[in-house]
Scaffold this active site. Structure first.
Site, PDB file in Angstrom:
ATOM      1  N   GLU A 156       0.164  28.898 -46.764  1.00  0.00           N
ATOM      2  CA  GLU A 156      -0.600  27.835 -46.106  1.00  0.00           C
ATOM      3  C   GLU A 156       0.029  27.441 -44.770  1.00  0.00           C
ATOM      4  O   GLU A 156       1.131  26.878 -44.746  1.00  0.00           O
ATOM      5  CB  GLU A 156      -0.658  26.612 -47.035  1.00  0.00           C
ATOM      6  CG  GLU A 156      -1.459  25.464 -46.477  1.00  0.00           C
ATOM      7  CD  GLU A 156      -1.551  24.279 -47.444  1.00  0.00           C
ATOM      8  OE1 GLU A 156      -0.731  24.195 -48.378  1.00  0.00           O
ATOM      9  OE2 GLU A 156      -2.443  23.439 -47.243  1.00  0.00           O
ATOM     10  N   GLU A 250      -8.147  18.216 -50.896  1.00  0.00           N
ATOM     11  CA  GLU A 250      -6.771  17.693 -50.910  1.00  0.00           C
ATOM     12  C   GLU A 250      -6.767  16.479 -49.990  1.00  0.00           C
ATOM     13  O   GLU A 250      -6.516  16.588 -48.785  1.00  0.00           O
ATOM     14  CB  GLU A 250      -5.778  18.747 -50.433  1.00  0.00           C
ATOM     15  CG  GLU A 250      -4.328  18.293 -50.599  1.00  0.00           C
ATOM     16  CD  GLU A 250      -3.346  19.335 -50.122  1.00  0.00           C
ATOM     17  OE1 GLU A 250      -2.488  19.743 -50.910  1.00  0.00           O
ATOM     18  OE2 GLU A 250      -3.432  19.745 -48.950  1.00  0.00           O
TER      19      GLU A 250
HETATM   20  C1  LER Z   1       0.934  19.690 -47.424  1.00  0.00           C
HETATM   21  O1  LER Z   1       0.551  18.843 -46.385  1.00  0.00           O
HETATM   22  C2  LER Z   1      -0.207  20.467 -47.955  1.00  0.00           C
HETATM   23  O2  LER Z   1      -1.253  20.564 -47.358  1.00  0.00           O
HETATM   24  C3  LER Z   1      -0.001  21.130 -49.249  1.00  0.00           C
HETATM   25  O3  LER Z   1      -1.124  21.842 -49.632  1.00  0.00           O
HETATM   26  C4  LER Z   1       1.256  21.996 -49.117  1.00  0.00           C
HETATM   27  O4  LER Z   1       1.884  22.385 -50.246  1.00  0.00           O
HETATM   28 MN    MN Z   2      -2.952  21.672 -48.149  1.00  0.00          MN
END
Ligand code: LER
Ligand code: MN
Length: 283
Positions: A156, A250
Site C-alpha cells: 500500500e 477505511e
Molecule cells: C494507514 O494510513 C493505512 O491506510 C493502512 O491501510 C495501512 O496499514
Molecule cells: Mn489504507
C-alpha cells in the site's frame, strides 16, 4: 455494491491508536448492521493474529454472510514498533514472524495480507536506500511464504506523513517489478493517493492488473461523500482496468461508527447513478 464491486468495512480486532479502523465492542450487533446495510465483507485489522479466535470469528462472520477480503497489519508497527525496514535485524525478524502469523490466518480465511505501516519509518539520518533494500529483502521472503500458502500480498502506497518509503503507485510498482513475485500487488487507498498522486486516475490505470485491493475514504478520511473527492473518475478508472476486487471503507468512525457504515453503503448505492446526490456531512 458500487457497480460490480463488493463492499467491505475496515474494523479492528483490538483497540488501537490507528483511528481509521474502529475497534468493535459488540460484534454481533455490528455484523448484523453491516449485513443489513448490504456489505459483503469485513476487512480486519489485526495487531497479533495469535490473539484472534480464528475459527470462531470466521464462523461468526459467515453467520452474517460476510467474507474477510483482507487483513491489516499496521497495528504491529503502531502499537509495538515492528518494522520491515528497521536497522536492527531482531526487530525485522520479529516483524516477519508476526506477518507469518497474518499469512496463516489469511490462508485460513481466504484473505490477502496488507503491507502498509508495517514497513516502519526511517530513524534520524537513516539512509532511505538501505531501508528500501531491507524492505525488499523482507518482502521477498514473505512473498515466498505467501505463495506457498496461496495468499496474496497488497503493498500500500502511503502518504509522506505516515511513512518514508513508497508514497505512490509508481514507486510501489517499481519495487514489485524488481521483486518479480506474481503474488504481490497494489493496495490503492484514496486518502493517501489524494495527497501523493499527481492524478489518481492515472495511478489506477498504471496499476492495472496489479491492483489487488482498494481502500476508500474521502479527502478528510471520513466516509465517501463527506469530503471533497470526486469518486466518479476513480470508479471509471477501476472499471477501465477491469478491477474485480473489493471496495473497503477505511474511514474515521465519525460522527459515529454506525453513521460512517451507513454513509458508505448509501454512497455506494448512489455511486452507480449518473449524478450522485450529495449527502450533507454531519458535524
Ligand atoms: C494507514 O494510513 C493505512 O491506510 C493502512 O491501510 C495501512 O496499514
Ligand atoms: Mn489504507
Amino acid at each position: 455494491m458500487a457497480g460490480a464491486f463488493p463492499l467491505a468495512f475496515v474494523l479492528s480486532w483490538q483497540p488501537s491508536r490507528f483511528e481509521a479502523a474502529a475497534a468493535v465492542a459488540a460484534w454481533e450487533q455490528t455484523l448484523e448492521r453491516l449485513r443489513a446495510l448490504g456489505y459483503q465483507g469485513v476487512e480486519l485489522a489485526v495487531r497479533d493474529p495469535t490473539a484472534v479466535p480464528a475459527r470462531a470469528l470466521r464462523a461468526l462472520f459467515a453467520r452474517y454472510g460476510l467474507e474477510v477480503p483482507a487483513l491489516g497489519t499496521g497495528q504491529a508497527w503502531v502499537e509495538e514498533g515492528l518494522s520491515l525496514t528497521h536497522p536492527d535485524p531482531a526487530v525485522r525478524a520479529a516483524a516477519l514472524h508476526r506477518l507469518e502469523g497474518h499469512l496463516e490466518l489469511a490462508a485460513e480465511w481466504g484473505a490477502l495480507v496488507i503491507i502498509g505501516l508495517i514497513r516502519g519509518r526511517l530513524g534520524p539520518g537513516e539512509d532511505p536506500g538501505g531501508a528500501r533494500a531491507r524492505l525488499a529483502e523482507g518482502l521477498d521472503r514473505l512473498a515466498r511464504q505467501a505463495a506457498a500458502r496461496g495468499v496474496r500480498l497488497a503493498l500500500e502506497p502511503l502518504n509522506r506523513y505516515e511513512v518514508d518509503l513508497l508514497h505512490t503507485v509508481e514507486e510501489a510498482l517499481a519495487l514489485i517489478q524488481e521483486l518479480g513475485h506474481e503474488g504481490i500487488g497494489i493496495l490503492f487507498d484514496t486518502f493517501h493517493a489524494n495527497i501523493e498522486e499527481a492524478s489518481m486516475e492515472a495511478a489506477l490505470l498504471r496499476a492495472g492488473p496489479r491492483l489487488f485491493h482498494v481502500h476508500l475514504a474521502d479527502s478528510n478520511r471520513r466516509a465517501p461523500g463527506w469530503g471533497h473527492l470526486d469518486f466518479r473518475p476513480l470508479l471509471a478508472a477501476l472499471r477501465a482496468i477491469g478491477y474485480r476486487g473489493w471496495l473497503s471503507a477505511e474511514v474515521l468512525p465519525v460522527p459515529s461508527l454506525e453513521a460512517a457504515m451507513t454513509q458508505f453503503a448509501r454512497w455506494a448505492r448512489s455511486a452507480v447513478d449518473p449524478v450522485p446526490r450529495p449527502s450533507p456531512a454531519p458535524s
